[in-house]
Design a protein around this motif. Structure first.
Motif, mmCIF file in Angstrom:
data_model
loop_
_atom_site.group_PDB
_atom_site.id
_atom_site.type_symbol
_atom_site.label_atom_id
_atom_site.label_comp_id
_atom_site.label_asym_id
_atom_site.label_seq_id
_atom_site.Cartn_x
_atom_site.Cartn_y
_atom_site.Cartn_z
ATOM 1 N N GLY A 163 42.623 28.153 44.141
ATOM 2 C CA GLY A 163 42.616 29.608 44.013
ATOM 3 C C GLY A 163 43.386 30.238 45.136
ATOM 4 O O GLY A 163 43.821 29.573 46.074
ATOM 5 N N GLY A 164 43.553 31.527 45.029
ATOM 6 C CA GLY A 164 44.230 32.267 46.083
ATOM 7 C C GLY A 164 43.431 33.502 46.394
ATOM 8 O O GLY A 164 42.255 33.605 46.034
ATOM 9 N N GLY A 165 44.059 34.423 47.058
ATOM 10 C CA GLY A 165 43.396 35.693 47.350
ATOM 11 C C GLY A 165 44.178 36.819 46.728
ATOM 12 O O GLY A 165 45.361 36.660 46.426
ATOM 13 N N ALA A 166 43.532 37.941 46.519
ATOM 14 C CA ALA A 166 44.249 39.132 46.084
ATOM 15 C C ALA A 166 44.616 39.916 47.343
ATOM 16 O O ALA A 166 43.945 39.800 48.370
ATOM 17 C CB ALA A 166 43.369 39.968 45.163
ATOM 18 N N SER A 167 45.679 40.713 47.243
ATOM 19 C CA SER A 167 46.122 41.428 48.438
ATOM 20 C C SER A 167 45.114 42.485 48.876
ATOM 21 O O SER A 167 45.177 42.993 49.986
ATOM 22 C CB SER A 167 47.488 42.067 48.186
ATOM 23 O OG SER A 167 47.390 42.994 47.134
ATOM 24 N N ASP A 168 44.157 42.829 47.998
ATOM 25 C CA ASP A 168 43.144 43.810 48.391
ATOM 26 C C ASP A 168 41.808 43.125 48.723
ATOM 27 O O ASP A 168 40.763 43.753 48.694
ATOM 28 C CB ASP A 168 42.966 44.878 47.290
ATOM 29 C CG ASP A 168 42.600 44.277 45.943
ATOM 30 O OD1 ASP A 168 42.591 43.026 45.835
ATOM 31 O OD2 ASP A 168 42.330 45.048 45.014
ATOM 32 N N ASP A 169 41.833 41.806 49.065
ATOM 33 C CA ASP A 169 40.607 41.082 49.398
ATOM 34 C C ASP A 169 40.742 40.409 50.768
ATOM 35 O O ASP A 169 41.274 39.297 50.872
ATOM 36 C CB ASP A 169 40.320 40.029 48.315
ATOM 37 C CG ASP A 169 39.085 39.198 48.657
ATOM 38 O OD1 ASP A 169 38.359 39.566 49.613
ATOM 39 O OD2 ASP A 169 38.858 38.184 47.971
#
Lengths: 250, 420
Positions: B275-281
């Motif tokens: 998985g990755g991250g969202a830019s707002d997390d």
């Protein structure tokens, strides 16, 4: 009196909370007694729209929930049977469901469902949009039928009959134009309880078959030249299909 | 010992998400949807001619909302409904506050300080001046931009709040902070009825959807899948159990490792957490470190950090999976489930949020409510190829009818038509 042509429309359904929940058979009964007819329609008939390609049509939402959340298989199968006829008038359907729940409630009280498994009543309103497909004669309905989407088929076969408006009820229009056989085919297949996509195809196929006799009779009344021209067109279409198939293989 | 804990470098060689195919996106949908579906969409869109729609959210990349918007905006325009997409920008402080709000609305304990409120209000004021919000209908996605309405609403405009979050366990303080703004809207949209809080405005139910032609979902042959496994240095031989999801506590990656530990004690299998991250997390890195730490203690577990743009890799990893898990504690909708079902994968998922709409137990997948339950269902699927096949076939059909973009566009057209 002139009868208006039949205009096919599609619908999109605006779904929204009906404002009631159920955690046991008593609150399920209360909800069924009080929600608007559109909500009953959503939970019973619209299961077919949600699962149009299923091999077999799943039971309605009330039956499903009673089996899964309340672990009441007997009540669930009775509710499933009561909701298995899509053209049933909604107040009659409501009475049947309530009778089953009254009888079940008088014998025993099921355990309430866990909070996470609460049943939420939903209702829906249809937003209609004309498809620009208009049939002046019943036979045109047969030709246009494959072009409409499954939501439109459901709307004209079931929803318009049960919830209205009456002018969008396809079987009623066919009857008013004297096409009783086409109307009966539509009604009997619709009552057959098959998944929507199959129902859509099945009605089209039966309608086409039912027109064969009439076409043959008409053909015998046509001139030789017209018959030859039509035969040539059929052969040309067939050859075109063969060429396409061969092209696809290559 | 854990296997590799890899960070994948961004892959920029993939075709861009927006590149329209010849004939447009809608024409491609005709290959997968039922006959007549596109004609129906065109008919519904005709009712909106002359009206402009503006979508607003807070990120162009990462997370399900941005993915949906990338395609929905194009499809709506192809249907003749002029639609634009505005992205509300924010700094780290703003996104820390909105992450707090997000977590609290999911039921976590968070405190919203006076300073947090001021950060939120200040950013809203700045963005209200910058954003182009001149449409006839403004569709605001999620809580971050929700307060724009009080500063930018023009007479005659319709504003709709689209909430992708499960609000059933919301923290009352945070909801009270948001509710005055939400109550000003003309309507709200939620993904499932269980998520809906009491509101004085009309509420509609519109589940989200996936794009079958995106790099994440398009067909891939076995060679392409193997190529991706090789490139990521993952063993070809499985069976693979995977959870592909943002590294976020509500996705319960630690619970997945624990369930897998139970599975591994009984069956030979490998677990991949990717998985990755969202830019707002901003919380993702912290959770990833915890996951790596725990994974190191269990045999045959691989943790893979995926950068933005790893859609083809995700596609291949799902296709390489024997079982796809989504063991979330809370969910908005969990589109990863629809993605896996679309690929005919056998799915074990928690009965939370929008998952039960996608996973109909024993029909399109298997639901679980505990770590042991997830382990039990995973073992069941590993042992039973016929069950995996049957669930896969039904799962794909269920997604085709209910969770492709064409269905969501149809629902949006109905909402817009009813308001304009």
């Amino acid at each position: 009196m002139t009868i208006a042509p039949f205009e096919f429309s599609t619908v999109a359904h605006l779904e929204y909370p009906a404002g009631r929940t159920a955690n046991d058979l008593v609150s399920l009964r209360e909800g069924i007694a009080r929600v608007p007819p559109e909500s009953l329609f959503f939970h019973i008939a619209r299961v077919a729209v949600r699962h149009p390609r299923a091999h077999d049509l799943p039971p309605n939402d009330f039956a499903n929930w009673t089996a899964a959340a309340l672990q009441e298989p007997e009540v669930a199968e009775r509710l499933a049977f009561a909701g298995s006829q899509p053209l049933t008038e909604l107040e009659a359907l409501r009475s049947s469901l309530l009778r089953i729940l009254d009888e079940s409630g008088s014998r025993k009280h099921a355990e309430p469902a866990a909070q996470a498994a609460t049943f939420h009543f939903i209702t829906a309103r249809s937003v209609k949009a004309p498809l620009d497909l208009v049939a002046a004669e019943p036979e045109q309905v047969v030709h246009l039928w494959p072009q409409i989407d499954t939501a439109a088929a459901f709307y004209h076969l079931v929803e318009a009959r049960v919830l209205g408006p009456g002018q969008d009820d396809l079987a009623a229009w066919l009857k008013s134009r004297g096409a009783t056989k086409l109307a009966e085919v539509a009604e009997s297949v619709t009552m057959g309880g098959m998944p929507l996509l199959r129902l859509h195809r099945e009605i089209g196929a039966r309608w086409r078959r039912s027109l064969i006799t009439a076409r043959l009779v008409r053909r015998t009344e046509e001139s030789d030249a017209a018959r030859r021209q039509e035969a040539r067109a059929v052969v040309a279409r067939f050859a075109g299909r063969l060429r396409k198939q061969r092209g696809g293989r290559e | 010992m854990s296997e590799s804990a890899t960070r994948l470098e961004p892959n920029v060689s993939h075709p861009p998400l927006h590149a329209p195919p010849p004939g447009g996106w809608l024409e491609r949908y005709a290959q997968v949807v039922a006959p007549g579906t596109l004609r129906a969409l065109e008919a519904l869109a005709r009712r909106l001619r002359g009206h402009r729609i503006v979508m607003v959210n807070t990120t162009k990349t990462g997370g399900g909302v941005a993915e949906i918007l990338h395609r929905l905006v194009v499809i709506l325009n192809e249907l003749g409904v002029p639609t634009s997409w505005e992205v509300m920008e924010g700094d780290e402080r703003f996104f820390n506050v909105t992450k707090k709000i997000h977590n609290a609305l999911h039921g976590h304990t968070e405190t919203l300080t006076a300073e947090d409120r001021e950060v939120y209000a200040e950013r809203t004021r700045l963005e209200a001046e910058r954003l182009e919000l001149d449409g006839d209908l403004i569709l605001i996605h999620d809580p971050q931009p929700a307060a724009l309405i009080s500063l930018r609403r023009k007479p005659g405009q319709r504003w709709v709040w689209r909430c992708h979050i499960d609000l059933s366990s919301r923290d009352p303080d945070h909801w009270e902070f948001l509710r005055p703004s939400v109550s000003q809207y003309d309507a709200s949209i939620f993904s499932a009825i269980e998520f809906v809080p009491p509101l004085p405005i009309p509420t509609y139910l519109v589940p989200p959807s996936i794009d079958p032609f995106s790099n994440k979902n398009r067909e891939m042959d076995a060679d392409a899948v193997t190529e991706v496994l090789d490139r990521l240095d993952l063993p070809r031989r499985g069976p693979w159990v995977t959870q592909i999801s943002r590294f976020d506590r509500i996705k319960d990656p630690i619970g997945v490792i624990e369930a897998f530990r139970m599975v591994r004690a009984r069956r030979r299998a490998r677990l991949l957490l990717a998985g990755g991250g969202a830019s707002d997390d901003p919380e993702g890195a912290e959770v990833l470190a915890e996951v790596r730490d725990r994974a190191a203690k269990v045999k045959d577990v691989t943790v893979l950090e995926l950068p933005p743009g790893s859609d083809l890799e995700i596609n291949a990893l799902q296709r390489a999976s024997t079982v796809v898990m989504q063991k979330s504690l809370r969910e908005g909708f969990a589109l990863t489930v629809s993605e896996a079902l679309w690929k005919r994968r056998a799915v074990v998922a928690s009965a939370v949020g929008g998952i039960p709409l996608q996973v109909i137990h024993e029909r399109t997948g298997l639901l679980s409510r505990s770590i042991e339950g997830a382990a039990f269902q995973t073992v069941r699927l590993l042992d039973n190829p016929d069950l995996r096949h049957d669930l896969g076939v039904e799962g794909r059909a269920h997604v085709r009818e209910n969770f492709l973009h064409t269905r969501e566009v149809r629902d949006y057209l109905a909402v817009f038509t009813s308001l304009l």
